[in-house]
Design a protein around this motif. Structure first.
Motif, PDB file in Angstrom:
ATOM      1  N   VAL A  97       0.846  -1.198   0.000  1.00 58.99           N
ATOM      2  CA  VAL A  97       0.000   0.000   0.000  1.00 58.99           C
ATOM      3  C   VAL A  97       0.881   1.247   0.000  1.00 58.99           C
ATOM      4  O   VAL A  97       0.675   2.178  -0.787  1.00 58.99           O
ATOM      5  CB  VAL A  97      -0.966   0.011   1.210  1.00 58.99           C
ATOM      6  CG1 VAL A  97      -1.708   1.328   1.321  1.00 58.99           C
ATOM      7  CG2 VAL A  97      -1.940  -1.158   1.128  1.00 58.99           C
ATOM      8  N   MET A  98       1.880   1.272   0.862  1.00 59.43           N
ATOM      9  CA  MET A  98       2.785   2.422   0.929  1.00 59.43           C
ATOM     10  C   MET A  98       3.622   2.534  -0.346  1.00 59.43           C
ATOM     11  O   MET A  98       3.871   3.645  -0.832  1.00 59.43           O
ATOM     12  CB  MET A  98       3.713   2.320   2.146  1.00 59.43           C
ATOM     13  CG  MET A  98       3.012   2.405   3.485  1.00 59.43           C
ATOM     14  SD  MET A  98       2.274   4.014   3.784  1.00 59.43           S
ATOM     15  CE  MET A  98       0.572   3.635   3.493  1.00 59.43           C
ATOM     16  N   ALA A  99       4.063   1.404  -0.899  1.00 58.88           N
ATOM     17  CA  ALA A  99       4.862   1.427  -2.132  1.00 58.88           C
ATOM     18  C   ALA A  99       4.048   2.028  -3.279  1.00 58.88           C
ATOM     19  O   ALA A  99       4.585   2.799  -4.093  1.00 58.88           O
ATOM     20  CB  ALA A  99       5.348   0.023  -2.483  1.00 58.88           C
ATOM     21  N   ARG A 100       2.760   1.720  -3.354  1.00 60.74           N
ATOM     22  CA  ARG A 100       1.905   2.320  -4.393  1.00 60.74           C
ATOM     23  C   ARG A 100       1.792   3.833  -4.203  1.00 60.74           C
ATOM     24  O   ARG A 100       1.861   4.601  -5.169  1.00 60.74           O
ATOM     25  CB  ARG A 100       0.520   1.674  -4.391  1.00 60.74           C
ATOM     26  CG  ARG A 100       0.467   0.367  -5.146  1.00 60.74           C
ATOM     27  CD  ARG A 100      -0.954  -0.111  -5.386  1.00 60.74           C
ATOM     28  NE  ARG A 100      -1.698  -0.398  -4.174  1.00 60.74           N
ATOM     29  CZ  ARG A 100      -1.639  -1.548  -3.498  1.00 60.74           C
ATOM     30  NH1 ARG A 100      -0.864  -2.531  -3.924  1.00 60.74           N
ATOM     31  NH2 ARG A 100      -2.359  -1.729  -2.414  1.00 60.74           N
ATOM     32  N   LEU A 101       1.626   4.271  -2.953  1.00 61.29           N
ATOM     33  CA  LEU A 101       1.580   5.715  -2.689  1.00 61.29           C
ATOM     34  C   LEU A 101       2.898   6.388  -3.082  1.00 61.29           C
ATOM     35  O   LEU A 101       2.899   7.476  -3.656  1.00 61.29           O
ATOM     36  CB  LEU A 101       1.289   5.996  -1.215  1.00 61.29           C
ATOM     37  CG  LEU A 101      -0.138   5.819  -0.727  1.00 61.29           C
ATOM     38  CD1 LEU A 101      -0.231   6.110   0.761  1.00 61.29           C
ATOM     39  CD2 LEU A 101      -1.096   6.694  -1.499  1.00 61.29           C
ATOM     40  N   LEU A 102       4.003   5.737  -2.763  1.00 57.81           N
ATOM     41  CA  LEU A 102       5.317   6.285  -3.125  1.00 57.81           C
ATOM     42  C   LEU A 102       5.456   6.434  -4.636  1.00 57.81           C
ATOM     43  O   LEU A 102       5.959   7.447  -5.129  1.00 57.81           O
ATOM     44  CB  LEU A 102       6.439   5.394  -2.585  1.00 57.81           C
ATOM     45  CG  LEU A 102       6.694   5.485  -1.086  1.00 57.81           C
ATOM     46  CD1 LEU A 102       7.524   4.297  -0.617  1.00 57.81           C
ATOM     47  CD2 LEU A 102       7.378   6.795  -0.745  1.00 57.81           C
ATOM     48  N   ARG A 103       5.000   5.436  -5.372  1.00 59.98           N
ATOM     49  CA  ARG A 103       5.078   5.503  -6.837  1.00 59.98           C
ATOM     50  C   ARG A 103       4.208   6.639  -7.376  1.00 59.98           C
ATOM     51  O   ARG A 103       4.607   7.347  -8.298  1.00 59.98           O
ATOM     52  CB  ARG A 103       4.669   4.172  -7.451  1.00 59.98           C
ATOM     53  CG  ARG A 103       5.737   3.124  -7.329  1.00 59.98           C
ATOM     54  CD  ARG A 103       5.403   1.913  -8.194  1.00 59.98           C
ATOM     55  NE  ARG A 103       6.466   0.946  -8.091  1.00 59.98           N
ATOM     56  CZ  ARG A 103       6.324  -0.266  -7.577  1.00 59.98           C
ATOM     57  NH1 ARG A 103       5.146  -0.672  -7.134  1.00 59.98           N
ATOM     58  NH2 ARG A 103       7.346  -1.089  -7.516  1.00 59.98           N
ATOM     59  N   ARG A 104       3.021   6.791  -6.818  1.00 53.95           N
ATOM     60  CA  ARG A 104       2.148   7.897  -7.239  1.00 53.95           C
ATOM     61  C   ARG A 104       2.817   9.245  -6.936  1.00 53.95           C
ATOM     62  O   ARG A 104       2.774  10.161  -7.753  1.00 53.95           O
ATOM     63  CB  ARG A 104       0.803   7.817  -6.523  1.00 53.95           C
ATOM     64  CG  ARG A 104      -0.095   6.726  -7.050  1.00 53.95           C
ATOM     65  CD  ARG A 104      -1.398   6.654  -6.296  1.00 53.95           C
ATOM     66  NE  ARG A 104      -2.214   7.860  -6.520  1.00 53.95           N
ATOM     67  CZ  ARG A 104      -3.353   8.092  -5.884  1.00 53.95           C
ATOM     68  NH1 ARG A 104      -3.823   7.222  -5.001  1.00 53.95           N
ATOM     69  NH2 ARG A 104      -4.033   9.191  -6.129  1.00 53.95           N
ATOM     70  N   SER A 105       3.436   9.351  -5.758  1.00 55.37           N
ATOM     71  CA  SER A 105       4.129  10.582  -5.392  1.00 55.37           C
ATOM     72  C   SER A 105       5.320  10.836  -6.312  1.00 55.37           C
ATOM     73  O   SER A 105       5.558  11.980  -6.725  1.00 55.37           O
ATOM     74  CB  SER A 105       4.599  10.518  -3.936  1.00 55.37           C
ATOM     75  OG  SER A 105       3.506  10.432  -3.055  1.00 55.37           O
ATOM     76  N   ALA A 106       6.055   9.785  -6.642  1.00 52.39           N
ATOM     77  CA  ALA A 106       7.224   9.931  -7.522  1.00 52.39           C
ATOM     78  C   ALA A 106       6.793  10.453  -8.892  1.00 52.39           C
ATOM     79  O   ALA A 106       7.493  11.278  -9.502  1.00 52.39           O
ATOM     80  CB  ALA A 106       7.962   8.608  -7.648  1.00 52.39           C
TER      81      ALA A 106
END
Length: 156
Positions: A97-106
């Motif tokens: 879940v956090m990795a998906r948020l990080l990718r969206r932020s990136a």
């Protein structure tokens, strides 16, 4: 169930885009209470002032930064702004879940160091292990603590 648990349960699917605080305000990140209730606070400067101060004091233009256990990416994206376009940031986060948020932020952020997301756990020995990301539930409160699968000194 306490007030905090009730709030986390009620808001766990809410994702909000937030601007990083000065001097990192060139970056925006996606946050969710999956990473902690503090990320929905009125000002992001209060989310983790020690971590933000560390990025400001340690990261220099052109730096390469590894953020192990990146969560929502507060340190990752503060470091990306501090490192500038010549820098690089690797955000390592095992929670999908956090990795998906990080990718969206990136994907949102340009003009400073690119943030690459590695969805993996880090351990003190080479091994393959099952990794369980616990979500706050009432049933987990009574679950027995387990030793990490990848080593006695590990935090994975």
């Amino acid at each position: 169930m306490g007030v905090r648990s009730a709030l986390e349960r009620a808001t766990h699917r809410i994702v909000v885009q937030r601007r990083m605080p000065p001097p990192f305000s060139a970056a925006r990140i996606y946050v969710s209470t999956e990473g902690g209730l503090r990320y929905l606070a009125r000002t992001m400067a209060d989310a983790d002032p020690v971590l933000l101060r560390l990025a400001e004091e340690v990261v220099r233009p052109g730096s390469t930064v590894w953020d192990i256990g990146a969560n929502v990416g507060l340190f990752s994206f503060a470091s990306a702004v501090a490192a500038g376009p010549a820098g690089r940031v690797l955000a390592v986060e095992p929670d999908p879940v956090m990795a998906r948020l990080l990718r969206r932020s990136a994907a949102l952020n340009t003009g400073h160091a690119p943030v690459e997301v590695l969805p993996a756990a880090v351990c003190d020995e080479l091994s393959v292990a099952r990794f369980h990301v616990g979500r706050p539930t009432t049933s987990m409160a009574s679950a027995p603590a387990r030793r990490p699968a990848c080593g006695p000194r590990s935090s994975c």
